[in-house]
Design a protein around this motif. Structure first.
Motif, PDB file in Angstrom:
ATOM      1  N   VAL A  30       0.834  -1.202   0.000  1.00 30.11           N
ATOM      2  CA  VAL A  30       0.000   0.000   0.000  1.00 30.11           C
ATOM      3  C   VAL A  30       0.872   1.256   0.000  1.00 30.11           C
ATOM      4  O   VAL A  30       0.624   2.202  -0.750  1.00 30.11           O
ATOM      5  CB  VAL A  30      -0.967  -0.005   1.213  1.00 30.11           C
ATOM      6  CG1 VAL A  30      -1.664   1.332   1.347  1.00 30.11           C
ATOM      7  CG2 VAL A  30      -1.988  -1.118   1.064  1.00 30.11           C
ATOM      8  N   GLN A  33       2.147   1.881  -3.402  1.00 33.03           N
ATOM      9  CA  GLN A  33       1.142   2.456  -4.301  1.00 33.03           C
ATOM     10  C   GLN A  33       0.994   3.946  -4.096  1.00 33.03           C
ATOM     11  O   GLN A  33       0.911   4.727  -5.044  1.00 33.03           O
ATOM     12  CB  GLN A  33      -0.226   1.804  -4.040  1.00 33.03           C
ATOM     13  CG  GLN A  33      -0.301   0.334  -4.386  1.00 33.03           C
ATOM     14  CD  GLN A  33      -1.668  -0.223  -4.007  1.00 33.03           C
ATOM     15  OE1 GLN A  33      -2.692   0.323  -4.390  1.00 33.03           O
ATOM     16  NE2 GLN A  33      -1.696  -1.299  -3.257  1.00 33.03           N
ATOM     17  N   GLU A  44      -9.908  -4.917  -9.117  1.00 32.29           N
ATOM     18  CA  GLU A  44      -8.483  -5.214  -9.110  1.00 32.29           C
ATOM     19  C   GLU A  44      -8.242  -6.705  -8.895  1.00 32.29           C
ATOM     20  O   GLU A  44      -7.165  -7.115  -8.505  1.00 32.29           O
ATOM     21  CB  GLU A  44      -7.788  -4.420  -7.999  1.00 32.29           C
ATOM     22  CG  GLU A  44      -7.655  -2.936  -8.293  1.00 32.29           C
ATOM     23  CD  GLU A  44      -6.539  -2.635  -9.287  1.00 32.29           C
ATOM     24  OE1 GLU A  44      -5.753  -3.551  -9.605  1.00 32.29           O
ATOM     25  OE2 GLU A  44      -6.456  -1.479  -9.742  1.00 32.29           O
TER      26      GLU A  44
ATOM     27  N   ALA B  61      -2.934   3.670   3.622  1.00 32.54           N
ATOM     28  CA  ALA B  61      -3.970   4.046   2.660  1.00 32.54           C
ATOM     29  C   ALA B  61      -4.903   5.094   3.251  1.00 32.54           C
ATOM     30  O   ALA B  61      -5.891   5.477   2.621  1.00 32.54           O
ATOM     31  CB  ALA B  61      -4.777   2.807   2.257  1.00 32.54           C
ATOM     32  N   GLN B  64      -6.787   8.028   1.612  1.00 35.07           N
ATOM     33  CA  GLN B  64      -7.880   7.751   0.673  1.00 35.07           C
ATOM     34  C   GLN B  64      -9.239   7.981   1.337  1.00 35.07           C
ATOM     35  O   GLN B  64     -10.237   8.144   0.645  1.00 35.07           O
ATOM     36  CB  GLN B  64      -7.770   6.334   0.107  1.00 35.07           C
ATOM     37  CG  GLN B  64      -6.565   6.207  -0.833  1.00 35.07           C
ATOM     38  CD  GLN B  64      -6.649   4.993  -1.732  1.00 35.07           C
ATOM     39  OE1 GLN B  64      -6.999   3.921  -1.283  1.00 35.07           O
ATOM     40  NE2 GLN B  64      -6.306   5.164  -3.006  1.00 35.07           N
ATOM     41  N   PRO B 658      -9.372   1.724  -1.776  1.00 38.07           N
ATOM     42  CA  PRO B 658      -8.964   1.022  -2.995  1.00 38.07           C
ATOM     43  C   PRO B 658      -7.532   0.469  -2.958  1.00 38.07           C
ATOM     44  O   PRO B 658      -7.277  -0.620  -3.482  1.00 38.07           O
ATOM     45  CB  PRO B 658      -9.092   2.102  -4.078  1.00 38.07           C
ATOM     46  CG  PRO B 658     -10.085   3.068  -3.549  1.00 38.07           C
ATOM     47  CD  PRO B 658      -9.971   3.031  -2.061  1.00 38.07           C
ATOM     48  N   PHE B 659      -6.609   1.196  -2.322  1.00 38.96           N
ATOM     49  CA  PHE B 659      -5.235   0.676  -2.232  1.00 38.96           C
ATOM     50  C   PHE B 659      -5.203  -0.688  -1.556  1.00 38.96           C
ATOM     51  O   PHE B 659      -4.445  -1.573  -1.929  1.00 38.96           O
ATOM     52  CB  PHE B 659      -4.350   1.628  -1.408  1.00 38.96           C
ATOM     53  CG  PHE B 659      -3.841   2.828  -2.160  1.00 38.96           C
ATOM     54  CD1 PHE B 659      -3.787   2.840  -3.542  1.00 38.96           C
ATOM     55  CD2 PHE B 659      -3.375   3.944  -1.468  1.00 38.96           C
ATOM     56  CE1 PHE B 659      -3.302   3.953  -4.229  1.00 38.96           C
ATOM     57  CE2 PHE B 659      -2.889   5.054  -2.139  1.00 38.96           C
ATOM     58  CZ  PHE B 659      -2.854   5.062  -3.523  1.00 38.96           C
ATOM     59  N   MET B 660      -6.021  -0.848  -0.517  1.00 41.98           N
ATOM     60  CA  MET B 660      -6.021  -2.126   0.194  1.00 41.98           C
ATOM     61  C   MET B 660      -6.736  -3.197  -0.605  1.00 41.98           C
ATOM     62  O   MET B 660      -6.349  -4.365  -0.573  1.00 41.98           O
ATOM     63  CB  MET B 660      -6.677  -1.966   1.560  1.00 41.98           C
ATOM     64  CG  MET B 660      -5.695  -1.526   2.636  1.00 41.98           C
ATOM     65  SD  MET B 660      -6.541  -0.983   4.102  1.00 41.98           S
ATOM     66  CE  MET B 660      -6.930  -2.531   4.889  1.00 41.98           C
ATOM     67  N   THR B 661      -7.777  -2.799  -1.326  1.00 39.49           N
ATOM     68  CA  THR B 661      -8.504  -3.785  -2.132  1.00 39.49           C
ATOM     69  C   THR B 661      -7.571  -4.393  -3.176  1.00 39.49           C
ATOM     70  O   THR B 661      -7.696  -5.556  -3.534  1.00 39.49           O
ATOM     71  CB  THR B 661      -9.726  -3.120  -2.793  1.00 39.49           C
ATOM     72  OG1 THR B 661     -10.490  -2.492  -1.774  1.00 39.49           O
ATOM     73  CG2 THR B 661     -10.585  -4.134  -3.504  1.00 39.49           C
ATOM     74  N   LYS B 662      -6.614  -3.598  -3.653  1.00 40.99           N
ATOM     75  CA  LYS B 662      -5.665  -4.116  -4.638  1.00 40.99           C
ATOM     76  C   LYS B 662      -4.854  -5.278  -4.089  1.00 40.99           C
ATOM     77  O   LYS B 662      -4.440  -6.158  -4.820  1.00 40.99           O
ATOM     78  CB  LYS B 662      -4.719  -2.986  -5.082  1.00 40.99           C
ATOM     79  CG  LYS B 662      -4.050  -3.246  -6.434  1.00 40.99           C
ATOM     80  CD  LYS B 662      -2.985  -2.215  -6.754  1.00 40.99           C
ATOM     81  CE  LYS B 662      -3.431  -1.043  -7.544  1.00 40.99           C
ATOM     82  NZ  LYS B 662      -3.163  -1.131  -8.979  1.00 40.99           N
ATOM     83  N   THR B 663      -4.638  -5.289  -2.763  1.00 40.87           N
ATOM     84  CA  THR B 663      -3.803  -6.339  -2.177  1.00 40.87           C
ATOM     85  C   THR B 663      -4.591  -7.595  -1.793  1.00 40.87           C
ATOM     86  O   THR B 663      -4.005  -8.561  -1.324  1.00 40.87           O
ATOM     87  CB  THR B 663      -3.088  -5.834  -0.897  1.00 40.87           C
ATOM     88  OG1 THR B 663      -4.062  -5.658   0.133  1.00 40.87           O
ATOM     89  CG2 THR B 663      -2.363  -4.528  -1.135  1.00 40.87           C
ATOM     90  N   TYR B 732     -15.674   1.499  -6.214  1.00 41.42           N
ATOM     91  CA  TYR B 732     -14.474   0.796  -5.765  1.00 41.42           C
ATOM     92  C   TYR B 732     -14.761  -0.128  -4.580  1.00 41.42           C
ATOM     93  O   TYR B 732     -13.927  -0.937  -4.197  1.00 41.42           O
ATOM     94  CB  TYR B 732     -13.379   1.803  -5.385  1.00 41.42           C
ATOM     95  CG  TYR B 732     -12.937   2.642  -6.556  1.00 41.42           C
ATOM     96  CD1 TYR B 732     -11.895   2.212  -7.379  1.00 41.42           C
ATOM     97  CD2 TYR B 732     -13.584   3.831  -6.870  1.00 41.42           C
ATOM     98  CE1 TYR B 732     -11.504   2.963  -8.474  1.00 41.42           C
ATOM     99  CE2 TYR B 732     -13.202   4.594  -7.964  1.00 41.42           C
ATOM    100  CZ  TYR B 732     -12.165   4.149  -8.768  1.00 41.42           C
ATOM    101  OH  TYR B 732     -11.775   4.879  -9.857  1.00 41.42           O
TER     102      TYR B 732
END
Lengths: 252, 767
Positions: A30, A33, A44, B61, B64, B658-663, B732
């Motif tokens: 994170v 990013q 995603e 994150a 956000q 969203p940054f965490m959802t990416k992981t 998101y």
């Protein structure tokens, strides 16, 4: 000049990730990013399309309940140090991706990139991602974009830079301070964020640096070492089943 | 340049330290700013003693949330039917506050101030004290907090020590940690603290602390532990008592401590002269022999003996329990059982690993004048206690939000006309969240004090949008699970970019408009001034010190140690707190000034006896193992559902950024489908393969899922991650996965009435 035809100094930035300390909290990914203006989309979950410079893998020992065990493996770009070329730099037709022989960082120059994705095919670590779409941030999230890293455009490849912008900043400061440019130290965003300090970063050519010592640890290994890509990212694990998977040993 | 790619404006980069308020963990963070106007990244503050420079994914994150598209930009009023998103109309602040004040004034004039109710998430902040003050001055007993493990821990503190304070553990220095399902590396109350502790335990590739994890699922803590003991869900306390049995039998306990400082280990006599059996007798009965416990837990008797020997003989070994984010209270007898194991080990004394969370001596709020209208309202019992209930009422009622909502929806003794929800999202995050939805149909006006258009705000009649912690002053009092005292102030890192206010300021302006004794009870000019006054009180206590540079090791503090203040006065303390430094003080001796009847640590709870707890035998006063089976029959629901928390998924009151959802791994979420984990053997019995679509059904409801074969899942148990399945926010977040809170089962604890959760019966069929 070294025997590979490149001028090489005593500086090689590298990373050591202690998997026994990695709790899979995802803070590194994170922080990466946020630091590097990595774009995101509503969905995603397709990991082949998702852009992630620091991707976390989930490894397991293949055993059943209750002998099952798992471990996390964070994977940045390996900044391969193979003589002459890294796999990706070797195939790039436009010299968009090259290795800086002064410090070993594999860089990618976006305006030069023609999006042919040869580098993605060549990379054995899946460390590279392609911008299939225009990057778009929901309003007002553009406000949190960092001016220190340029956002990428549709049609180019991107990957972990070892936070080279932080290195440039540290180098500029050292230059102004008239300090030794080959002794410049800096910390990438992932290592800085890691709450268990599982990630260590520094000059792996310096035997006295923290990373220099850690890569001599009996727990140390690299992924796909047999390919001789000479990754500059080392891992530590006390579990043999973790170390074994690094070389992708086929069962049987 | 490419026009379809943004070019972030350049500027001078600065850093502003503050304390993170996204959870209760109390981590020090610093925001990186461009020209002081844009915040671009949240980093850990290396000078802060809790997280020591690290940060969690939610913190990294965190901005956000500040720049979220689903922030509420101005006060809104619902003009159509409740829940209709097109019905929200902007309204001016003075109108919105005036409308609320008018309504509340009318209720008081009608003699019904008890018709006001409130729910807040911020239990460890001065907002909690402020709301308490407001409710008391106004005259309503109906203020609740979102449930947490601290609810039941506090009451366990009251039962055993007479002090209603949660227990904390000096876990950083423990050489041996026996964890009964505690999600240590997933967060355990304070992710920053726990990750820093884990780093100490795993220094240099060695295990400085041996961690034994008792868990039904191979959680991250189980995977990272030195040893994982797999047990069926909900039987952790049985194993704890099995170990206690062997420690007593083999005399591996702290006999001196049990004799001098503990009441109820031996048989005891109550004030009426009646004799009762003690814990020593009870735990030695056949119910807790290794063989009996093995039957319950499936752990081999030899392994139980080995564990008991390890735990009993290892100096400084400690037993811990509780979930990652501590969001669910536990059954009282569970709490008492784990405490008993620590008591046997002699851990609950000065210098032992377990202590009571010390109070932070912040400035007190003004005394209430005892206004007659308020007193009339306060004389009314809290709605959950006033209304008729199924079964006997709890003898030691706690923060029974579930009981309250149940009473509202079943037409309790009096109606709730106005409900304030502050920084909480019960419509999504409350276990069995449909209870909130049902109660809502009986509530006159729902007022939301929220930063985000979440599921609860969507249902509101009036929305008063508040600053995020990055834009206004806020604070964190104490760290959940820690034995030392802590206070941190969240200072704004930049100016608000929306038309929002601090929640405290909103409450104060409502109080001002109501006037009289209510206005007098909240006399401050602003929330900032209120916090300043609180800090001045802290300075006046002349206790504790500020940690403003590296190297403060909070876990090294000795109980009752005199920490020398390093601040000059209230103004100096406030300046440094607002600059990101935190205040700390030594732990207290948990056995000092015990307020129990015996004056000792009570294993046999005389408080429960005094409150009228009855039962067939003496075990109702003692730690013991009992399990209320979940609703439904084995035949209809052959499986058990257990939900779990992940450090990479925000749950309860915050949406996943969203940054965490990416992981999030693609075996947990793929497109909008969420996966449940089942053991491969269970899958083959059900005729299911990896990725199959299925329907998960519990007596509470059914949801569509997909199946992930996971060898770390216990056979016959279905595991579902918490934190997905939102119905609000933006593209998101919305509609991704299923909301675990909708299918879990809440059991009201017999002693405290608190809503506990361990498992629900479940059925999984092919879709």
């Amino acid at each position: 000049m070294s025997d590979t035809g490149h001028s090489e100094g005593k500086l090689r930035y590298g990373m050591v990730i202690d998997l026994d300390k990695c709790t899979g909290c995802m803070a590194c990914s994170v922080a990466c990013q946020a630091e590097n203006n990595i774009s995101f989309r509503a969905d995603e979950s397709n990991k082949l399309r998702s852009i992630t410079w620091m991707e976390i893998y989930h490894l397991n020992n293949g055993k059943g309940y209750p002998d099952y065990q798992f471990a996390y493996l964070p994977r940045p770009c390996m900044h391969c140090d193979a003589p002459h070329h890294s796999p990706c730099t070797f195939v790039c037709p436009v010299n968009a991706t090259t290795r800086d022989e002064r410090n070993g960082l594999v860089t990618h120059i976006y305006p030069r990139c023609i999006g042919c994705r040869y580098c993605m095919v060549a990379c054995p670590y899946h460390a590279r991602d392609f911008n299939w779409w225009d990057p778009a941030w929901p309003k007002p999230m553009e406000s949190m974009l960092s001016p220190e890293v340029s956002p990428r455009m549709r049609g180019v490849v991107e990957k972990c830079t070892f936070c080279s912008h932080r290195m440039m900043k540290a180098r500029s400061k050292a230059y102004l301070d008239k300090a030794d440019l080959e002794a410049v130290e800096y910390t990438p965003a992932c290592a800085e964020a890691c709450p268990t300090k599982a990630i260590t970063f520094g000059n792996i050519r310096d035997a006295n640096s923290e990373v220099g010592k850690l890569i001599k640890d009996p727990r140390a290994f690299r992924i796909l070492a047999k390919l001789h890509t000479e990754p500059k990212v080392y891992y530590l694990s006390g579990h043999e089943w973790v170390r074994k998977q690094a070389d992708n040993v086929v069962k049987g | 340049n490419w026009f379809w790619r943004p070019s972030p404006a350049r500027g001078e980069i600065t850093r502003k330290p503050t304390v993170c308020a996204l959870c209760e963990g109390g981590c020090g963070v610093q925001a990186r700013l461009v020209d002081g106007k844009r915040a671009i990244l949240l980093e850990g503050n290396p000078n802060h003693p809790v997280n020591q420079g690290g940060i969690c994914a939610l913190g990294a994150a965190g901005l956000q949330f500040l720049y979220a598209p689903y922030r509420i930009a101005q006060p809104l009023k619902q003009t159509k039917r409740r829940g209709d998103p097109t019905g929200f109309q902007p309204i001016a602040w003075n109108e919105a506050v005036g409308e609320l004040a008018k309504k509340l004034g009318q209720m008081r004039a009608d003699g019904k101030p008890n018709g006001l109710a409130g729910i807040t998430r911020r239990r460890c902040s001065s907002m909690d004290a402020l709301l308490n003050q407001f409710f008391a001055a106004y005259g309503s007993p109906n203020l609740f907090k979102m449930p947490a493990h601290a609810d039941s821990l506090k009451l366990a503190g009251a039962v055993t020590t007479g002090r209603e304070a949660p227990f904390g553990c000096n876990i950083e220095d423990a050489p041996y940690i026996l964890s009964f399902g505690a999600g240590l590396v997933e967060g355990w109350g304070s992710p920053g603290r726990m990750q820093a502790a884990f780093r100490r335990w795993r220094q240099g590739g060695k295990s400085a602390a041996k961690i034994v994890q008792v868990d039904s699922r191979c959680s991250t803590t189980a995977a990272m532990a030195d040893r994982w003991i797999a047990v069926p869900p909900g039987t952790e306390a049985a194993l704890a008592l099995g170990i206690a049995h062997l420690m007593v039998k083999d005399k591996l306990y702290d006999a001196e401590f049990m004799a001098d400082r503990v009441f109820g280990f031996e048989d005891w006599t109550d004030s009426q002269g009646k004799n009762h059996k003690g814990f020593k007798f009870l735990v030695q009965t056949d119910a807790y022999t290794p063989e009996a416990i093995s039957k319950l837990t499936g752990v081999d008797p030899a392994k139980i003996r080995e564990l008991a020997k390890e735990f009993g003989t290892q100096k400084g070994a400690v037993a811990v329990w509780g979930q990652p984010q501590g969001s669910v209270p536990k059954d009282m007898y569970n709490e008492l059982s784990f405490l008993a194991l620590n008591a046997l080990k002699g851990n609950i004394k000065a210098g032992g690993a377990i202590g009571l969370a010390p109070e932070v001596p912040l400035g007190a709020l003004p005394e209430l004048p005892g206004d007659p209208s308020a007193l009339k309202g306060l004389k009314q019992l809290r709605l959950d206690l006033a209304s008729s209930q199924k079964g006997p009422p709890p003898v030691l009622p706690g923060n029974n939000l579930h009981g309250f909502l149940d009473a509202v929806s079943n037409g309790g003794k009096y109606p709730i006309e106005v409900m304030l929800v502050h920084e909480a999202n019960p419509a999504y995050g409350l276990c069995e969240n449909k209870l909130f939805q049902q109660a809502l149909t009986k509530i006159g006006t729902l007022v939301s004090l929220s930063s985000y258009m979440d599921e609860t705000a969507q249902q509101a009649d009036l929305i008063l949008p508040i600053h995020t912690a990055f834009e206004g002053f806020d604070d964190v009092i104490g760290i959940p699970g820690a034995p030392y005292a802590y206070y941190g102030v969240c200072a704004p890192v930049l100016k608000p970019h929306l038309n929002t206010k601090a929640a405290g300021d909103i409450v104060m302006s409502v109080a001002k408009q109501l006037g009289g004794s209510i206005a007098a009870a909240l006399p401050w000019a602003s929330h900032e001034e209120y916090l300043k006054k609180r800090a001045e009180g802290l300075a006046a206590s002349a206790r504790g010190a500020l940690a403003d540079k590296k190297g403060v090791e909070l876990w090294k503090l000795q109980p009752e140690e005199a920490v020398k203040p390093n601040y000059k006065d209230g103004a100096d303390l406030w300046k440094k707190l607002a600059g990101g430094a935190c205040w700390y003080d030594a732990p207290v001796d948990p056995l000092k000034d015990l307020k129990t009847e015996s004056g000792k640590f009570e294993l046999a709870a005389q408080l429960l006896l005094a409150k009228g707890q009855t039962g067939d035998d003496d075990q109702v006063y003692l730690p013991h193992f009992s399990q209320v089976p979940p609703r439904g029959s084995d035949k209809d629901y052959p499986l058990l559902l257990v939900t779990y928390q992940m450090s990479a998924l925000a749950d309860r009151d915050l949406a996943n950024p969203p940054f965490m959802t990416k992981t999030v791994f693609d075996f947990i979420l793929r497109q909008n489908d969420q996966f449940v984990e089942i053991n491969p053997a269970t899958a083959s019995e059900l005729g299911m393969a990896e990725g199959d679509s299925a329907v998960l059904k519990t007596p509470q409801g059914e949801v569509p899922v997909r199946v992930h074969l996971y060898a770390g899942a216990r056979p016959k148990v279905v595991y579902l991650a918490q934190g997905l399945g939102h119905k609000a926010y933006d593209e998101y977040i919305k509609d991704k996965g299923v909301n675990a809170n909708g299918v879990v089962e809440v059991q009201l604890d017999r002693v405290t009435g608190l809503g506990t959760v361990w498992a629900a019966r479940a059925h999984l069929r092919r879709a």
